[in-house]
Structures are given as C-alpha cells and as structure tokens.
Write a protein that holds these residues in place. Structure first.
Motif, short mmCIF file in Angstrom:
data_model
loop_
_atom_site.label_atom_id
_atom_site.label_comp_id
_atom_site.label_asym_id
_atom_site.label_seq_id
_atom_site.Cartn_x
_atom_site.Cartn_y
_atom_site.Cartn_z
N LYS A 26 -96.95 -20.16 -53.17
CA LYS A 26 -98.65 -20.35 -53.31
C LYS A 26 -99.33 -19.58 -52.19
N ARG A 27 -100.17 -18.82 -53.04
CA ARG A 27 -100.93 -18.16 -52.13
C ARG A 27 -102.39 -18.78 -51.54
N VAL A 28 -102.83 -18.78 -50.53
CA VAL A 28 -104.27 -19.03 -50.61
C VAL A 28 -105.81 -17.43 -50.44
N ILE A 29 -106.02 -17.70 -50.61
CA ILE A 29 -107.11 -16.87 -50.68
C ILE A 29 -108.03 -16.89 -49.81
N ASN A 30 -109.09 -16.37 -49.70
CA ASN A 30 -109.55 -16.56 -47.94
C ASN A 30 -111.07 -15.73 -48.83
N PRO A 31 -112.49 -16.69 -48.25
CA PRO A 31 -113.78 -15.93 -49.26
C PRO A 31 -113.83 -14.16 -48.48
N ILE A 32 -113.13 -13.74 -48.10
CA ILE A 32 -113.14 -12.70 -47.24
C ILE A 32 -113.12 -11.52 -47.95
N TYR A 33 -112.60 -12.25 -49.00
CA TYR A 33 -110.96 -11.16 -49.68
C TYR A 33 -111.59 -11.39 -51.33
N PHE A 34 -112.06 -12.16 -51.73
CA PHE A 34 -113.31 -12.71 -53.24
C PHE A 34 -113.11 -11.53 -53.91
N LYS A 35 -114.36 -10.61 -53.25
CA LYS A 35 -114.51 -10.03 -54.22
C LYS A 35 -114.17 -8.31 -54.70
N GLN A 36 -112.27 -8.61 -53.59
CA GLN A 36 -111.34 -7.68 -53.76
C GLN A 36 -111.05 -8.35 -55.26
N TYR A 37 -110.56 -9.59 -54.43
CA TYR A 37 -109.46 -10.37 -55.91
C TYR A 37 -110.02 -10.11 -57.44
N LYS A 38 -111.42 -10.68 -57.07
CA LYS A 38 -112.65 -10.45 -58.64
C LYS A 38 -111.94 -8.81 -59.05
N ALA A 39 -112.36 -8.19 -58.40
CA ALA A 39 -112.41 -7.04 -59.22
C ALA A 39 -110.86 -6.28 -59.43
N LEU A 40 -110.21 -6.97 -58.62
CA LEU A 40 -108.19 -6.53 -58.88
C LEU A 40 -108.36 -7.49 -60.74
N THR A 62 -106.18 -22.51 -58.06
CA THR A 62 -107.39 -23.72 -58.62
C THR A 62 -108.86 -22.36 -57.54
N ASN A 63 -109.81 -22.37 -58.07
CA ASN A 63 -110.59 -21.31 -57.80
C ASN A 63 -112.11 -21.60 -57.03
N THR A 64 -112.12 -22.22 -55.79
CA THR A 64 -113.45 -22.87 -55.22
C THR A 64 -113.81 -21.98 -54.56
N ILE A 70 -103.20 -19.09 -55.70
CA ILE A 70 -102.21 -18.81 -57.02
C ILE A 70 -101.14 -18.94 -57.17
N LYS A 71 -100.21 -18.67 -57.56
CA LYS A 71 -98.89 -19.12 -57.96
C LYS A 71 -99.05 -17.32 -57.91
#
Lengths: 461, 69
Positions: A26-40, A62-64, A70-71
C-alpha cells in the motif's frame, strides 16, 4: 512524518511512502501531492499507463483530508538493476524515456529517473514509483536528467565498451555510476560521437567545474519543451541501438554439451514428470541458462524465476520471452556463490537475494548441471550447498554429473596439482551428505549420459 | 513548487540547452540520411521485434498483448 511501518526503501520522497500491510503493498499519499494525484487520475494518465502495462496498477482504498491510500498490484519477485542482463537494462532505460516523453506531452514530468523505479513483471519492464510524476514547469530543464544518465546511460555504455560484467558495479554505486568515472573509462573515440560527447564527456566536465565553483548562487536555466523532447528522442534512438560485442563461454550452451539428443529428451521427460507430481505455482531454476528446461514443462506455472551467472544466456532468455510474449518467466543474472547482498540505508533499503527468495517461497527449485560448478569451481562442500538449497525450497530437483562425466573431468583436470583435494566428489558422498538435510524421493540415471538426477524433499526439522 | 529530494546537479541543468541543440542536430541529420537511403533503396525500414518505439498509444484497443504460453 513517515509511519513507523514504512517500507525500508521508502523514505526519500515527501509525497508519500510505501508500507506493507498483511502482504499487501500500500502507498500513503500526503496532501502536498494531492493536486498531482488528482490530475494524473482524472486526466486518464494513470489509466493509459495501466492499460499499456507500463505502470504498476493501483486501486484507491481511502481518500481523506489527511492522506489518500492506494493499493498496488503485488509483484511476486522484485529484481534489482544489478541483477538485470544488458537487454533487460536497455528495456528499463527505454521505458523511463518513454514515460518522460509521454509525461511531457500530457503536461507532466518525472521527478526522478532512478533505475530502482523499475522492475520486471509479467514479461516486461514496469514502472513502480507511482508518485514520481509531477507537473511540468514550462521551459524548465529535466531535473532527473543527470540521474537518468548515471543510472542508465553510464552503465549501458560501460557494458558496451568493457563487457556486461560492468553492470555489477551498480550494487556498489547505488545512486548511479559517477560521470567522471565513466567519462575517463570510455575509449577516446566516444568523444567523437556527438551524442556521447554531449551527454557524457561534456556533462562530466561541467559537473566537475560546478562542484568546485559552487558559491551558493542559484542559476536559472531554461530549456524548451521541444529541446527536452529532442534529448529524449536522441537518447532513445541511441540506446535502442546499443549492443554488447562479446560472446561467452555459455552462450550457445546446448550446442556444446555432452548430451546425446536422446539423453536430453530423457532428462527433460524425467523433470517434467516430477514437476507434474509437485504441481508448483512458483519455481526457480538456478543456473537455468536460457530457460530451455522450464519452457519444456507441461505444468502451468504462475511464476518461474530463471537465473544464471552468464549475462548472454539471460539476455537470450529475455529475448525469447519477448518474442514468445511470455508472462510467467522472469530471467535475471545471479552468481549462486555470491548472491546479491542487502545494501543501502541500514543495509535494508535493497533486500538480499536470499531474503527475497525465501519470501517468494518457490515450491520447487531446479538445479540442473550446476552442482559440479559449485563443488569443483567454487570449492563448496556438499553439506554447504545442501544447506543453501534447503534454506528456501521445499523440493529440489538436482542433477549430479558423476566423476566420469566429461565436464567434470575437464574441471578436475584444470585443478592440476590440487586435483586430489576433490576425491570427495562422487555420487556416494553426494547422496550421504545431502541425505542429512533432504529425503531422496526419487533417483534416476539419465541414460546415455554420466549424470544422475534426484528429486529431493527437505526433511521436516 | 517543485519538490525534489535529490540533487539534480547544477551543471546538468545548465548544459541541457546545449545537449538539446546537439540532439536536435543529430536527429535531423540521422532522419535525413535515413530518408535519403530509403529513397535510394539502400535501407529497408527497420523492424525490431524486441524493443518497440517511443510512442505510447492512448487507445487501449491496439495494446492488448496476446497472452501467455
């Protein structure tokens, strides 16, 4: 910032980290990458890469506000760059360039170009660092360019000019081979090639200069998108055409062996029958050369690892898996007498081969025509090689060439004065030493050859 | 903001413009030579079975790999 159970290799990127949860990756995505993740995700960028089998697929769990989890699809066995053959390495380099080009076209760019972002899965190179994509800043140079050169271009060039064994340097130069070293090692004629001069020699000179002159001044550098795409395309074309020049002792192994065709077929049949009784999902063939015997198996195997010390054999195997579009076979380079060690931070960042193979837990190990090399060339006593095999595999199919075998004779004759030390090498000693650790399920002479093949099972301890 | 977690190398940033210019020139001349040779019949279109080209196709229909053994 990182959770206590983050994977030992996942600590550099502030965008997130990887952890293992009950066997799931599993991978934890931190808020500083949210924008990129959403765009991708929203633009379909990730989706296209999944569909083309270029990036390891993931599902969102999960998305908070705090983080997104993500898995990722699980890869049964990770191989590291220093375990790849030349053409596997080439494929990884080309994949990185391909992804950078595609990223640029879609408004993204790779943050890093480490060779450890890639591994092999289902018959091809695949990118595994999902968070490596960032937004492209108009007219900025590629930040990961130098890393691409030291991680990919440098090793490939050293191998091209000085032999495939150079790839082993990567286990020491864990962050790529330094430009200065490579520039000094390449032959003079490489300075006459525009691509090599600019990407290696000139770059090495400039790096050197700026390391000394650094006064803490920031210099703004610009590069048009078209310029960057030109660099990528020229590197792609150059690397695609790179080839090794050497032959090896093992290359066309099966032409040089002492088998009659009959004996070859008999050996193959015996192995096939035994594998059918074990019905493995996973197996490893040590010293498996170009994968010939594994391909002859009827049994449907999920993952077959085929390793060999010889780069050319592994390259040939890799080529065959590509031409046949096979998904189950994973070739890689391994010296059984010196398997990859655990390296990196705390010596846990990149796992040792032995830990990985124990975790992989093959149902059966094939060790065909390899024990005489371990015992005679490697001076390894039978008790030690038995311990080695039993440490990771329940079943072992091992082929023992008797003293009379021509390969064994050749190896013994090479010993000259020291030959008497190897009086222990005979089938009776082999059986008695291996029986301490294994139970002999079956034993057969291969007719038409001087070899005996065993099906062994580790004794319950 | 760009987040980096390694040192990209100052020299590498500056020199990329130069490298790009060289690359542009190389690509142009190679392309030109290739086209001339094709036209003159000296070269045939190269087909590599193992390594494909740099393009990633957006359409997923073309990229279903035929499967296993």
């Amino acid at each position: 910032m990182n959770a206590k159970n983050a994977h030992s290799s996942s600590f550099r990127d502030p965008s997130g980290y990887v952890f293992v949860d009950n066997g799931d990756i599993k991978r934890v995505i931190n808020p500083i990458y949210f924008k990129q993740y959403k765009a991708l995700t929203d633009s379909g960028f990730y989706k296209t890469l999944f569909e083309n089998n270029l990036l390891i697929p993931h599902t969102e769990l999960t998305n908070t506000e705090q983080n997104i989890i993500i898995k990722a699809e699980k890869i049964p066995f990770i191989t590291y760059p220093y375990e790849w053959s030349f053409n596997m390495y080439k494929e990884a380099a080309l994949l990185t360039l391909k992804l950078q080009k595609y990223s640029l076209e879609k408004g993204f760019s790779l943050k890093d170009a480490s060779a450890f972002n890639i591994t092999f899965h289902n018959g091809k190179a695949i990118f595994i660092d999902t968070l490596s994509f960032d937004f492209y800043q108009e007219n900025s140079p590629w930040r990961a360019y130098k890393q691409f050169i030291t991680h990919f271009f440098c090793p490939l060039l050293l191998a091209r000019y000085h032999g495939a064994q150079q790839l082993k340097l990567l286990s020491n130069f864990i962050d790529g081979i330094p430009l200065k070293i490579v520039s000094s090692m390449l032959p003079f004629k490489t300075k006459l090639s525009p691509v090599l001069y600019s990407n290696i020699h000139l770059l090495a000179k400039l790096e050197d200069k700026h390391n000394e002159d650094y006064k803490g001044e920031a210099k703004e550098a610009t590069l048009s998108k078209k310029g960057q795409l030109n660099i990528i395309q020229s590197l792609y074309d150059y690397i695609k055409n790179l080839d090794l020049k050497e032959h090896s002792e093992w290359g066309n192994y099966y032409d040089k062996t002492n088998y009659t065709d009959d004996a070859f077929i008999k050996k193959s049949d015996i192995i096939n029958t035994w594998v059918n009784t074990v019905k493995p999902d996973r197996l490893i063939d040590i010293g498996g050369n170009d994968g010939t015997f594994v391909r002859k198996l009827d049994s449907a195997i999920e993952t077959a690892l085929v390793c060999d010390i010889d780069n050319n054999a592994v390259d040939f195997n890799h080529r065959t898996t590509k031409l046949n579009k096979e998904h189950f076979m994973l070739p890689f380079v391994l010296d059984v007498l010196n398997p990859s060690a655990a390296i990196g931070l705390n010596n846990t960042e990149r796992d040792s081969f032995l830990n990985r193979i124990k975790a992989f837990a093959p149902d059966v190990t094939l060790a065909l025509a390899v024990i005489h090399h371990m015992s005679l060339s490697g001076n390894v006593p039978f008790s030690e090689s038995a311990k080695f095999f039993s440490s990771f595999s329940k079943y072992l199919i091992i082929e023992f060439p008797k003293r009379e075998d021509s390969w064994v004779q050749r190896l013994l004759n090479n010993k000259a004065d020291f030959k008497d030390h190897f009086d222990f090498y005979n089938v009776d000693n082999f059986i008695s030493d291996y029986s301490e650790i294994f139970e002999i399920v079956e034993q057969k002479e291969i007719e038409g050859s001087n070899r005996v093949i065993f099906l062994l099972k580790t004794k319950a301890s | 903001m760009i987040f980096l977690y390694f040192d990209p190398g100052l020299g590498a940033m500056i020199i990329q413009a130069v490298i790009a210019a060289v690359a542009g020139f190389v690509l142009f001349s190679k392309n030109l030579m290739y086209k001339i040779k094709l036209f003159l019949g000296i070269s045939k279109p190269i087909k590599d079975d193992v390594f494909d080209d740099i393009e990633i196709k957006d359409s997923d229909i073309e990229n279903q790999n035929s499967s296993e053994r």
